[in-house]
Design a protein around this motif. Structure first.
Motif, mmCIF file in Angstrom:
data_model
loop_
_atom_site.group_PDB
_atom_site.id
_atom_site.type_symbol
_atom_site.label_atom_id
_atom_site.label_comp_id
_atom_site.label_asym_id
_atom_site.label_seq_id
_atom_site.Cartn_x
_atom_site.Cartn_y
_atom_site.Cartn_z
ATOM 1 N N LEU A 70 0.830 -1.213 0.000
ATOM 2 C CA LEU A 70 0.000 0.000 0.000
ATOM 3 C C LEU A 70 0.860 1.257 0.000
ATOM 4 C CD1 LEU A 70 -2.873 -0.970 2.496
ATOM 5 C CD2 LEU A 70 -2.912 -0.975 0.002
ATOM 6 N N ASN A 71 2.008 1.230 0.670
ATOM 7 C CA ASN A 71 2.930 2.372 0.654
ATOM 8 C C ASN A 71 3.408 2.658 -0.764
ATOM 9 O OD1 ASN A 71 3.125 3.475 3.206
ATOM 10 N ND2 ASN A 71 4.580 1.940 3.922
ATOM 11 N N ILE A 72 3.736 1.586 -1.485
ATOM 12 C CA ILE A 72 4.203 1.773 -2.865
ATOM 13 C C ILE A 72 3.080 2.339 -3.739
ATOM 14 C CG2 ILE A 72 5.006 0.541 -4.911
ATOM 15 C CD1 ILE A 72 6.446 -1.400 -3.008
ATOM 16 N N SER A 73 1.864 1.810 -3.558
ATOM 17 C CA SER A 73 0.731 2.305 -4.347
ATOM 18 C C SER A 73 0.428 3.767 -4.039
ATOM 19 C CB SER A 73 -0.509 1.450 -4.076
ATOM 20 O OG SER A 73 -0.300 0.120 -4.479
ATOM 21 N N SER A 74 0.459 4.111 -2.736
ATOM 22 C CA SER A 74 0.168 5.504 -2.374
ATOM 23 C C SER A 74 1.277 6.440 -2.845
ATOM 24 C CB SER A 74 -0.006 5.620 -0.854
ATOM 25 O OG SER A 74 1.182 5.232 -0.184
ATOM 26 N N THR A 75 2.531 5.999 -2.789
ATOM 27 C CA THR A 75 3.645 6.826 -3.277
ATOM 28 C C THR A 75 3.497 7.076 -4.775
ATOM 29 O OG1 THR A 75 5.128 5.965 -1.574
ATOM 30 C CG2 THR A 75 6.149 6.932 -3.527
ATOM 31 N N ARG A 76 3.073 6.027 -5.505
ATOM 32 C CA ARG A 76 2.873 6.182 -6.947
ATOM 33 C C ARG A 76 1.810 7.261 -7.232
ATOM 34 N NH1 ARG A 76 1.445 1.365 -7.988
ATOM 35 N NH2 ARG A 76 3.454 0.497 -8.662
ATOM 36 N N ALA A 96 9.422 -0.507 9.612
ATOM 37 C CA ALA A 96 9.492 0.855 10.147
ATOM 38 C C ALA A 96 10.557 1.675 9.416
ATOM 39 C CB ALA A 96 9.793 0.797 11.645
ATOM 40 N N ILE A 97 11.707 1.059 9.153
ATOM 41 C CA ILE A 97 12.763 1.784 8.426
ATOM 42 C C ILE A 97 12.302 2.120 7.013
ATOM 43 C CG2 ILE A 97 15.099 1.572 7.509
ATOM 44 C CD1 ILE A 97 15.748 -0.238 9.903
ATOM 45 N N ALA A 98 11.660 1.147 6.349
ATOM 46 C CA ALA A 98 11.161 1.401 4.994
ATOM 47 C C ALA A 98 10.136 2.525 4.989
ATOM 48 C CB ALA A 98 10.552 0.125 4.427
ATOM 49 N N GLY A 99 9.287 2.597 6.017
ATOM 50 C CA GLY A 99 8.293 3.659 6.099
ATOM 51 C C GLY A 99 8.933 5.031 6.181
ATOM 52 N N ILE A 100 10.007 5.150 6.965
ATOM 53 C CA ILE A 100 10.703 6.434 7.093
ATOM 54 C C ILE A 100 11.334 6.833 5.757
ATOM 55 C CG2 ILE A 100 12.640 7.588 8.217
ATOM 56 C CD1 ILE A 100 12.063 5.856 10.681
ATOM 57 N N VAL A 101 11.952 5.867 5.072
ATOM 58 C CA VAL A 101 12.572 6.155 3.770
ATOM 59 C C VAL A 101 11.517 6.626 2.762
ATOM 60 C CG1 VAL A 101 13.808 5.133 1.826
ATOM 61 C CG2 VAL A 101 14.482 4.563 4.172
ATOM 62 N N ILE A 102 10.353 5.939 2.760
ATOM 63 C CA ILE A 102 9.288 6.326 1.825
ATOM 64 C C ILE A 102 8.784 7.738 2.108
ATOM 65 C CG2 ILE A 102 6.901 5.788 1.177
ATOM 66 C CD1 ILE A 102 7.620 2.827 1.502
ATOM 67 N N ILE A 103 8.691 8.095 3.379
ATOM 68 C CA ILE A 103 8.234 9.449 3.746
ATOM 69 C C ILE A 103 9.203 10.504 3.208
ATOM 70 C CG2 ILE A 103 7.952 11.000 5.717
ATOM 71 C CD1 ILE A 103 6.885 8.486 7.221
ATOM 72 N N ILE A 104 10.502 10.263 3.382
ATOM 73 C CA ILE A 104 11.506 11.224 2.888
ATOM 74 C C ILE A 104 11.411 11.352 1.372
ATOM 75 C CG2 ILE A 104 13.985 11.650 2.680
ATOM 76 C CD1 ILE A 104 14.322 10.221 5.388
ATOM 77 N N ILE A 105 11.244 10.203 0.686
ATOM 78 C CA ILE A 105 11.125 10.230 -0.778
ATOM 79 C C ILE A 105 9.885 11.013 -1.196
ATOM 80 C CG2 ILE A 105 10.688 8.787 -2.800
ATOM 81 C CD1 ILE A 105 12.443 6.653 -1.491
#
Length: 693
Positions: free
Chosen positions: A85-91, A201-210
């Protein structure tokens, strides 16, 4: 047109659960690849939040981790789902500057018009999730897994000890071992799964920065937004996206910690919390006093502290009254119970129950049963039961030991079905010295009679023990004297200890592996009671019944020829002839026999008459006394010469002759010609003859 009912859909779902779950996991992988419209993303985010809430609620109501043993695998699946879902929302955020109503709503609610405050609040939530919850749950999983694996050998030994002592059966022991292995596997899996949560959790932080950096860049350079509009748009979406993913992650990480830390719970979390808090009402008064004192400080908001102090004081008062009411209720129930016990209307039936075998001891013998005082009598009784099962095939139920203050301090007695049968006296701290040679020897001890065989003996102290052993005496301690006496006592009265229920249990044991043997005999053509009578007659003559399969097969064959009980007993003895003969051999492997004079045997055979208690030789009293005296004289002469003789007679006379002599010579075995196996060497040591006068 026919449609499926709700029950039909439910059955369809149950039958295809594995296919549905496999398709759902495959769908999670497809979420990473396939772009989602905002409406679909809202639906899947709602499912993520719902699933997290369900999981944390389940952990609140579990009492042991294995009730939710699927949790480690579920943890991995939900982590994969959130990342998809993080990848879909980032897209969506980077391509369309939107991500559905849920992400936008969360972002606007937290930001609240101030982007700096909103960003700080979001950072705090993320830090709590990463540093506190995730790290804590991972550490608890690691430590619990380590301690569980370290404790496995001890727990396994405990299960083996309970099984060997007879406290649990084979099935329960197997179930405990399986549960122990499952616990170790569960905590090991939790230790590994917690690492995935940390990575999430680490991946979530990286996605937020991106999202923030990439979004602002794309908004300004590609979409023609000014800097402030781009910051506003992508900050709200990034914070909303982070919250929507971090809140389910926070809930599931918390659920992970709750599930592991409640490994020893007895009830649900809410029940334990309420029960353990209300156990200490006095603490509420102490805390209320502290809060009241803090409220008196001028700089403090007194109204808040005074209100909380009053609430805690009221709670403590209520809990204290509740405890007093509960104590009074317990006292009333105890008083009612005592009154009912005095009336004894309900407990009368319990007074009618008696133990098959019971030992009563005087108060000086009580330490023999206390493990803390070094007594091992209880363990020895277990060994006696095993020995009798192995030697006689007799299942002796657990033997109850009771102290009886009315007995002399050193005395013990054996009871069968509540009736005193035999007993003896022991001297704790002393040793019983027996003289196997039979020679008259003066011993500096307390003279007594050995209770099992009635031999002369002496109680000697520990200092005298070595001296009498060097003199050739057999020396045993007090518990050994009692156990030896008990073993011989049970062998003597074994026929009184085997009831219908015991017979039924023996038959059921055979039924498990040899059902054809039982089905051919019980309940037709023989009842359990009739099988019991055969077993009792065998035990009366010290014939082991451990070969129960042979006994039942012999009964199955014999009952079709003749249903007479005496015939069936003799038929079974012939089937057991080998073991009967071998148990009567002397040290030289010879069978020493005493025969009857043909005239006596014919006279007794002709006098056999059927009675209610079986066939019996009915002789004129004077003649019967002469026959008994002749048999006893011949047996005594043989014993005096060092022989161990048995009476040998015809098959028809064997059982009546045994009944004829059993009162005067209970220890004399009687065999028939049909019970002598060919390879046995027979030695005739006497013949019973009648005096002519």
């Amino acid at each position: 047109m026919t449609t499926f009912s709700q029950a039909g859909y439910g059955q369809l779902f149950k039958k295809n659960t594995d296919l549905i779950i496999a398709a759902a996991i495959l769908g999670i992988v497809l979420l990473i690849i396939i772009p989602l419209p905002p409406l679909a993303l809202d639906l899947f985010l709602t499912i993520s939040i719902t699933l997290a809430l369900v999981i944390i609620m389940i952990t609140m109501f579990t009492t042991e981790p294995l009730q939710f043993s699927i949790f480690p695998t579920l943890l991995l699946v939900t982590t994969l789902y959130r990342l998809a879902l993080n990848i879909s929302s980032t897209r969506l955020i980077l391509s369309e500057a939107q991500a559905g109503n849920i992400i936008k709503g969360f972002g606007e609610f937290v930001v609240g018009g101030d982007y700096v405050v909103g960003a700080i609040v979001f950072i705090i939530i993320t830090v709590i999730q990463f540093v506190v919850i995730t790290n804590g749950a991972g550490r608890v999983s690691e430590v619990t897994a380590r301690f569980t694996l370290d404790a496995m050998p001890g727990k396994q030994m405990s299960i083996d000890a309970d099984f060997n002592s007879g406290l649990i059966g084979e099935d329960e022991a197997r179930e405990r071992r399986r549960k122990l292995q499952r616990e170790a596997d569960f905590f090991g899996a939790m230790d590994g799964a917690s690492k995935f949560v940390r990575g999430d959790a680490i991946a979530g932080i990286v996605i937020i920065i991106i999202n923030i950096i990439g979004g602002i860049t794309i908004g300004v350079l590609q979409k023609g937004m000014d800097v402030m509009t781009s910051v506003q748009t992508y900050t709200i979406l990034t914070i909303g996206d982070g919250l929507v993913s971090q809140i389910p992650a926070l809930l599931i990480s918390t659920a992970s910690g709750i599930l592991i830390t409640r490994a020893t719970a007895d009830a649900s979390f809410g029940t334990d919390l309420a029960r353990q808090f209300i156990n200490f009402p006095k603490i509420m008064f102490i805390v209320a006093g502290i809060l009241f004192a803090i409220g008196l400080i001028p700089a403090m908001p007194g109204l808040v502290f005074f209100a909380l102090a009053g609430a805690l004081a009221f709670l403590g008062y209520s809990l204290l009254n509740a405890q007093k009411r509960e104590e009074l209720l317990v006292q009333e129930q105890d008083a009612q119970k005592r009154v009912q016990e005095k009336r004894e209307p309900e407990n009368v039936l319990q007074l009618l129950e008696t133990d098959p075998l019971q030992i009563e001891i005087g108060y000086n013998l009580i330490p023999l049963t206390d493990d803390r005082a070094g007594g091992d009598l209880l363990q020895r009784l277990t060994a006696v039961r095993r020995q009798l099962a192995a030697e006689m095939g007799l299942y002796v139920r657990p033997i109850r030991i009771r102290d009886n203050l009315q007995l002399p301090p050193n005395r013990y007695i054996f009871r069968i079905h509540g009736e005193e049968i035999d007993g003896g006296e022991l001297m704790p701290g002393y040793y019983l010295a027996l003289n196997p040679t039979g020679q008259e020897i003066n011993v500096a001890g307390i003279a007594t009679t050995e209770p099992t065989f009635g031999l002369p003996a002496w109680w000697v102290t520990g200092e005298q023990k070595e001296q009498v052993e060097l003199a050739g005496f057999t020396v045993v301690d007090s518990p050994t004297v009692l156990v030896t006496h008990l073993t011989e006592f049970i062998k003597k009265y074994a026929h009184e200890l085997i009831g219908r229920q015991d017979t039924r249990e023996l038959i059921d044991v055979v039924r498990e592996k040899n059902p054809a043997v039982v089905e051919d005999l019980v309940p037709e053509p023989m009842s359990v009671g009739e099988v019991q009578k055969v077993l009792q007659n065998l035990l009366k003559e010290n014939v082991p019944i451990k070969d129960i399969i042979t006994i039942l097969e012999a009964l199955g064959d014999g009952v079709r020829m003749n249903k007479d009980l005496d015939f069936l007993i003799e038929h079974v003895r012939q089937a057991l002839a080998r073991s009967i003969c071998r148990s009567l051999l002397n040290a030289e492997n010879k069978l020493q026999v005493i025969t009857l004079h043909p005239k006596i045997e014919k006279m007794m055979t002709d006098a056999i008459q059927p009675t209610q208690m079986g066939s019996y030789p009915v002789l004129e009293p004077r003649l019967a006394r002469q026959v008994l005296e002749s048999i006893a004289k011949t047996v005594d002469n043989a014993l005096g010469k060092g022989y161990s003789p048995v009476l040998l007679c015809s098959p028809r006379l064997r059982l009546p002759l045994r009944r004829f002599i059993v009162r005067q010579m209970p220890g004399t075995a009687v065999l028939s010609m049909n019970e002598i196996i060919p390879e046995i060497e027979i030695e005739a040591v006497g013949t019973v003859v009648m005096d002519e006068n």
